[in-house]
Design a protein around this motif. Sequence first.
Motif, mmCIF file in Angstrom:
data_model
loop_
_atom_site.group_PDB
_atom_site.id
_atom_site.type_symbol
_atom_site.label_atom_id
_atom_site.label_comp_id
_atom_site.label_asym_id
_atom_site.label_seq_id
_atom_site.Cartn_x
_atom_site.Cartn_y
_atom_site.Cartn_z
ATOM 1 N N PRO A 37 0.803 -1.223 0.000
ATOM 2 C CA PRO A 37 0.000 0.000 0.000
ATOM 3 C C PRO A 37 0.836 1.275 0.000
ATOM 4 O O PRO A 37 0.381 2.318 -0.466
ATOM 5 N N VAL A 38 2.060 1.198 0.529
ATOM 6 C CA VAL A 38 2.992 2.332 0.512
ATOM 7 C C VAL A 38 4.364 1.801 0.108
ATOM 8 O O VAL A 38 4.808 0.764 0.616
ATOM 9 N N VAL A 39 5.013 2.499 -0.798
ATOM 10 C CA VAL A 39 6.334 2.108 -1.289
ATOM 11 C C VAL A 39 7.249 3.323 -1.225
ATOM 12 O O VAL A 39 6.816 4.445 -1.520
ATOM 13 N N TYR A 40 8.498 3.097 -0.841
ATOM 14 C CA TYR A 40 9.468 4.196 -0.763
ATOM 15 C C TYR A 40 10.252 4.255 -2.064
ATOM 16 O O TYR A 40 10.860 3.261 -2.489
ATOM 17 N N LEU A 41 10.222 5.407 -2.729
ATOM 18 C CA LEU A 41 10.951 5.601 -3.977
ATOM 19 C C LEU A 41 12.322 6.193 -3.658
ATOM 20 O O LEU A 41 12.442 7.370 -3.299
ATOM 21 N N GLU A 42 13.348 5.356 -3.783
ATOM 22 C CA GLU A 42 14.694 5.754 -3.371
ATOM 23 C C GLU A 42 15.224 6.936 -4.177
ATOM 24 O O GLU A 42 15.963 7.775 -3.649
ATOM 25 N N LYS A 43 14.877 6.994 -5.438
ATOM 26 C CA LYS A 43 15.419 8.019 -6.338
ATOM 27 C C LYS A 43 15.166 9.424 -5.809
ATOM 28 O O LYS A 43 16.032 10.296 -5.891
ATOM 29 N N TYR A 44 13.967 9.646 -5.258
ATOM 30 C CA TYR A 44 13.580 10.986 -4.821
ATOM 31 C C TYR A 44 13.362 11.087 -3.318
ATOM 32 O O TYR A 44 13.070 12.177 -2.821
ATOM 33 N N GLY A 45 13.478 9.976 -2.607
ATOM 34 C CA GLY A 45 13.263 10.021 -1.164
ATOM 35 C C GLY A 45 11.840 10.379 -0.799
ATOM 36 O O GLY A 45 11.604 11.155 0.143
ATOM 37 N N VAL A 46 10.879 9.823 -1.540
ATOM 38 C CA VAL A 46 9.465 10.101 -1.281
ATOM 39 C C VAL A 46 8.712 8.789 -1.138
ATOM 40 O O VAL A 46 9.171 7.732 -1.579
ATOM 41 N N TYR A 47 7.550 8.894 -0.512
ATOM 42 C CA TYR A 47 6.663 7.749 -0.364
ATOM 43 C C TYR A 47 5.664 7.741 -1.524
ATOM 44 O O TYR A 47 5.325 8.792 -2.070
ATOM 45 N N ALA A 48 5.226 6.554 -1.894
ATOM 46 C CA ALA A 48 4.339 6.431 -3.054
ATOM 47 C C ALA A 48 3.174 5.518 -2.729
ATOM 48 O O ALA A 48 3.307 4.556 -1.964
ATOM 49 N N MET A 49 2.025 5.839 -3.314
ATOM 50 C CA MET A 49 0.824 5.018 -3.202
ATOM 51 C C MET A 49 0.291 4.736 -4.600
ATOM 52 O O MET A 49 0.123 5.657 -5.397
ATOM 53 N N GLY A 50 0.009 3.460 -4.879
ATOM 54 C CA GLY A 50 -0.519 3.089 -6.175
ATOM 55 C C GLY A 50 -1.831 2.338 -6.122
ATOM 56 O O GLY A 50 -2.450 2.107 -7.164
ATOM 57 N N ARG A 51 -2.244 1.932 -4.924
ATOM 58 C CA ARG A 51 -3.500 1.183 -4.799
ATOM 59 C C ARG A 51 -4.674 2.143 -4.628
ATOM 60 O O ARG A 51 -4.541 3.196 -4.000
ATOM 61 N N TYR A 52 -5.807 1.749 -5.158
ATOM 62 C CA TYR A 52 -6.985 2.610 -5.142
ATOM 63 C C TYR A 52 -7.375 3.003 -3.721
ATOM 64 O O TYR A 52 -7.649 4.183 -3.447
ATOM 65 N N GLU A 53 -7.429 2.059 -2.809
ATOM 66 C CA GLU A 53 -7.923 2.336 -1.455
ATOM 67 C C GLU A 53 -7.115 3.444 -0.791
ATOM 68 O O GLU A 53 -7.676 4.390 -0.229
ATOM 69 N N GLN A 54 -5.780 3.346 -0.864
ATOM 70 C CA GLN A 54 -4.943 4.324 -0.175
ATOM 71 C C GLN A 54 -4.924 5.668 -0.916
ATOM 72 O O GLN A 54 -4.904 6.729 -0.280
ATOM 73 N N VAL A 55 -4.923 5.635 -2.253
ATOM 74 C CA VAL A 55 -4.922 6.889 -3.007
ATOM 75 C C VAL A 55 -6.202 7.660 -2.743
ATOM 76 O O VAL A 55 -6.184 8.870 -2.467
ATOM 77 N N ARG A 56 -7.328 6.974 -2.811
ATOM 78 C CA ARG A 56 -8.595 7.648 -2.574
ATOM 79 C C ARG A 56 -8.665 8.211 -1.151
ATOM 80 O O ARG A 56 -9.115 9.344 -0.929
ATOM 81 N N ALA A 57 -8.210 7.427 -0.192
ATOM 82 C CA ALA A 57 -8.245 7.879 1.204
ATOM 83 C C ALA A 57 -7.365 9.108 1.407
ATOM 84 O O ALA A 57 -7.752 10.060 2.100
ATOM 85 N N ALA A 58 -6.183 9.120 0.792
ATOM 86 C CA ALA A 58 -5.286 10.265 0.949
ATOM 87 C C ALA A 58 -5.863 11.507 0.278
ATOM 88 O O ALA A 58 -5.750 12.621 0.810
ATOM 89 N N LEU A 59 -6.497 11.332 -0.873
ATOM 90 C CA LEU A 59 -7.080 12.475 -1.568
ATOM 91 C C LEU A 59 -8.192 13.128 -0.760
ATOM 92 O O LEU A 59 -8.403 14.345 -0.834
#
Length: 400
Positions: A37-59
């Motif tokens: 549900p949450v992935v750390y993108l090393e290139k930019y040092g940011v957290y990422a969400m790609g699943r619908y449930e978490q993206v919708r909840a964060a929005l």
Amino acid sequence: MTTTAPCPLPTSPADPFDLDLLEDPLAFQADLRDAGPVVYLEKYGVYAMGRYEQVRAALTDWQSFQSAAGVGLSNFRFEKPWRPPSVLLEADPPFHDAPRAVLTKVLGPRALLRLRDEWIADADRLVAQVLDTGVEIDAVPALAQAFPLRVFPDAVGLREAGRENLLPYGNLTFNAFGPHNSLVQAGEPLVAGLSAWVNEQCRRENLSDNGFGAQIWAASDRGDITPTQAPLIVRSLLTAGVDTTVNGLAAVLYAFATHPEQWQRVREDPSLARTAFDEAVRWESPVQTFFRTATSDIRVGDVTIPDGEKILMFLGAANRDPRRWTRPDDFDLHRDPSGHVGFGMGIHQCVGQHVARLESEALLSALARRVTAIEPAGTPQRHLNNTLRSWESIPLRLIT
């Protein structure tokens, strides 16, 4: 994707703004969803969400995932924005509330009812003109760009001169939400000139007396918003009111060319035109990503996102999440696409989405009355942008 012990946070070395991934992000997005549900993108040092449930909840949770620190990679807590932040997209309550209320009223049902017949007639004229030039066209300039650029600037109240600057300015703005890569660098020589032109169009004296822009300035006169906010709200219309619609129209035309049976369904039932546009927005996600910033230490599943960290939400990945959608990679008008996050969600949901739907309905209905089949007529080409899923060219054959 790999998992670094002992922390349960999956990490990825991938660069989602790499040009190859911007060209074709689907495999990366599938890996992102599968990793967690949450992935750390090393290139930019940011957290990422790609699943619908978490993206919708964060929005929808603006209190925890703020927009005021910027919806791009830059963190306004520590970095100066390249332009004054949007009072809609890059603001949270209470500063967001009055501009949002004004624009919601300006773009409300009464305004759309007034424009409906005019836009339907204009779409008929455009389709007739396009068909007069021959059956093979490039759908991007001939239809997807041409129709919004015919009707929307008039509705805002823009002067005719300089409208060719709208798409380059939008391209520059949406690129700026990403890293300082080659796409941003290519636009840097244009920043000063395009920004100056757009800012000039937002002045009261440069707008017609009866358009959306004039209504925004009238709200300032009433005290609903401040004179400082008024031009920024007009600027928001010019920034987001064209590019996203252009790319949504391009997406639905490409979808029909590659799914001819779905075009036949629209021809048999023109009321499906609006469903088709929303399904195309889900399927293609013209706006692929937006950032938020954690306002405190936020727990998402087994992961804690620290206060002040950037979160990259993949709207495109969420809109193809098989946990939410059946056969998500299919463009299918039997589907109910409502609930997609292609227009955002919550208080920052695109305030102009109904305008975009009306433009799409007008254009698709005009095509359905004249065109029996839409076929590919060559190899389509992408236009790469750090935020938008765009097309440079879509060669089509329109059969009448």
